[in-house]
Design an enzyme around this catalytic site. Structure first.
Site, short mmCIF file in Angstrom:
data_model
loop_
_atom_site.label_atom_id
_atom_site.label_comp_id
_atom_site.label_asym_id
_atom_site.label_seq_id
_atom_site.Cartn_x
_atom_site.Cartn_y
_atom_site.Cartn_z
N ARG A 76 0.87 -1.22 0.05
CA ARG A 76 0.14 -0.09 -0.07
C ARG A 76 0.84 1.27 0.03
O ARG A 76 0.64 2.23 -0.73
CB ARG A 76 -0.84 0.07 1.16
CG ARG A 76 -1.62 1.53 1.57
CD ARG A 76 -2.72 1.32 2.36
NE ARG A 76 -2.72 0.46 3.60
CZ ARG A 76 -1.84 0.83 4.46
NH1 ARG A 76 -1.49 1.90 4.83
NH2 ARG A 76 -1.84 0.07 5.63
N LYS A 229 -10.02 6.81 -18.22
CA LYS A 229 -10.42 7.36 -19.60
C LYS A 229 -9.09 7.01 -20.56
O LYS A 229 -8.92 6.05 -20.82
CB LYS A 229 -10.92 8.68 -19.39
CG LYS A 229 -11.85 9.07 -18.22
CD LYS A 229 -13.15 8.11 -18.39
CE LYS A 229 -14.08 8.28 -17.32
NZ LYS A 229 -13.78 8.33 -16.05
O1 P1T Z 1 -14.63 7.11 -12.79
P1 P1T Z 1 -13.33 7.45 -12.14
O2 P1T Z 1 -12.36 6.93 -12.62
O3 P1T Z 1 -13.45 7.44 -10.60
O4 P1T Z 1 -13.22 8.93 -12.52
C1 P1T Z 1 -13.83 10.19 -12.13
C2 P1T Z 1 -13.98 11.32 -12.91
C3 P1T Z 1 -13.29 12.42 -12.67
N1 P1T Z 1 -12.97 13.33 -13.56
C4 P1T Z 1 -13.99 13.29 -14.79
C5 P1T Z 1 -13.79 14.48 -15.67
C6 P1T Z 1 -14.52 12.56 -15.20
O5 P1T Z 1 -15.14 12.37 -16.14
C7 P1T Z 1 -14.71 11.24 -14.29
C8 P1T Z 1 -15.48 10.13 -14.52
N2 P1T Z 1 -16.45 10.33 -15.47
C9 P1T Z 1 -17.37 9.20 -16.05
C10 P1T Z 1 -17.40 8.34 -15.66
C11 P1T Z 1 -18.25 9.75 -17.23
O6 P1T Z 1 -18.75 8.97 -17.65
O7 P1T Z 1 -18.27 11.08 -17.25
#
Ligand code: P1T
Length: 418
Positions: A76, A229
């Site tokens: 961790r 993403k």
């Molecule tokens: O889903 P996660 O990895 O926890 O990320 C959150 C997040 C943070 N910042 C932005 C700009 C994001 O678009 C997201 C997650 N967004 C989606 C799941 C969506 O479909 O817009």
């Protein structure tokens, strides 16, 4: 050099010379074998949860750069595969430091934990629904941290308010472009505003990825990514990172990373690092597709309005040209009709998947008001223009003509029902 050969080299290098950096980092050419003793060209997945110590409290591997000079004790706290990914991400984002987290959301959470009780945060009004939900419904009621959701278009008004109602602002939170209406903010100007008032600027750079925008070079203190993403890019990892050039912020973030424990698994770090190695190629291909699709949508009879920073009709097209290295592959548009037509459009798509998330090789489409931003209060959604006819596209790297055919067919089916 022979000018003809020079031309061919240039043509082979259309990716802003980021390819070497994404594949090897800026300091990853390790011929010493210190941190990768087998010489394997792909860094191994290290699954061990604990590491043998020489003597109580004395780790064995302080020379391994992936351990950031402190060696490994417990996974961790520090893990070789995670360290390898963190170093690669720091290079990609032109940062000195990077901490990886279990999701983009936990990267956001960790930045908020830098704040003291009583702080004020200025947040762009159009921000990912999950981030907004965390700020409004989890932090605000319980942590004595106050959020003001603002439009940074009128920066002079905000500068004025920094002397009054926004006085105790310690953090400015930006997304540029925003999720989902693709609104841009002038990062350099807002970084100056933050610094003039004793605050720091954090930019969620998820939509552009490091390939199309470098917020740290524009003056931001912190860059956040949902690695889920574009960086991973293949819809098979949930992860996040926070990058910075400040040793002080990095030390505190690493303390939070260990103390809160929202760390990504070594396997996810391996996959995300693999994704990073093709980021430049994916971003170029998907943004080329997106530009063509945006032009096509703008002329389509089934569309009321298209929001895409690459179109001259986008209110901040000039800022996009100046601030970003490209326009990205997110498109938002209002279809003709209402919720029913939007639903028909989304249901009829065959190449695009009707799904949340973005930034993958596969094209995705969704309804922000019913899906990703459903948790944003209705009156806020109205103010921001997130109505039921709004559609968000994440354009992937399929053949452009197939994507356009798919959109055309689905829009025709939606119009027929008006
Ligand atoms: O889903 P996660 O990895 O926890 O990320 C959150 C997040 C943070 N910042 C932005 C700009 C994001 O678009 C997201 C997650 N967004 C989606 C799941 C969506 O479909 O817009």
């Amino acid at each position: 050099m022979d000018p003809d050969i020079e031309k061919v080299i240039k043509a082979a290098d259309p990716y802003r010379l980021t390819g070497t950096r994404y594949l090897h980092g800026t300091d990853h050419f390790d011929n010493t074998g210190v941190h990768n003793p087998t010489g394997a060209v792909v860094y191994p997945i290290s699954l061990a949860t604990t590491f043998r110590q020489k003597s109580p409290g004395v780790p064995t591997n302080v020379n391994d750069p992936n351990s950031f000079g402190v060696g490994y004790e417990y996974s961790r706290t520090g893990n070789p595969t995670r360290g390898e990914f963190e170093r690669a991400m720091a290079s990609a984002e032109s940062a000195r430091y990077c901490c990886a987290f279990a999701s983009g959301s936990s990267a956001v959470t960790s930045v908020i934990h830098l704040l003291e009780s009583g702080s004020n945060v200025l947040c762009i009004d159009d921000v990912y629904g999950g981030t907004q939900r965390y700020f409004r419904k989890i932090v605000s009621p319980s942590m004595n941290i106050h959020f003001s959701f603002v439009d940074f278009d009128n920066i002079d008004e905000i500068r004025e308010k920094m002397k009054g109602s926004y006085k105790n602002t310690k953090l400015i939170w930006l997304e540029s472009p925003t999720n989902p209406t693709l609104k841009l903010s002038d990062i350099r100007q807002i970084a100056n505003l933050a610094h003039d008032n004793g605050a720091i600027l954090a930019v969620d750079n998820t939509f552009c990825s490091p390939y199309f925008q470098s917020p740290l070079e524009l003056g931001a203190d912190i860059v956040v990514h949902s690695v889920t993403k574009y960086i991973n890019g293949h819809s098979d990892v949930v992860s996040g990172v926070v990058c910075t050039n400040s040793l002080n912020l990095s030390d505190r973030l690493r303390f939070i990373q260990n103390g809160m424990g929202a760390v990504p698994s070594p396997f996810d770090c391996f996959l995300a690092h693999r994704g990073l190695k093709t980021l430049h190629i994916r971003m170029e291909a998907s943004s080329r597709n997106a530009y063509a699709i945006a032009l096509f949508l703008e002329k389509h009879e089934g569309v009321n309005k298209v929001l895409y920073p690459g179109l001259p009709s986008h209110p901040q097209h000039e800022l996009a040209k100046r601030q970003q290295h490209g326009y990205g592959s997110m498109i938002t548009f209002y279809c003709k009709g209402s919720r029913k037509q939007a639903a028909i459009f989304l249901e009829q798509l065959k190449v695009f998947s009707l799904a949340e998330s973005l930034g993958a090789v596969e094209s995705l489409a969704e309804s922000p008001s019913l899906m990703t931003h459903a948790s944003v209060p209705e009156e806020e959604r109205k103010k921001l223009g997130i109505d039921d006819s709004l559609i968000r596209l994440s354009v992937g790297i399929e053949s452009c003509s197939d994507l356009i055919k798919d959109i055309d067919n689905a829009l025709k089916a939606a119009i027929e029902s008006v």
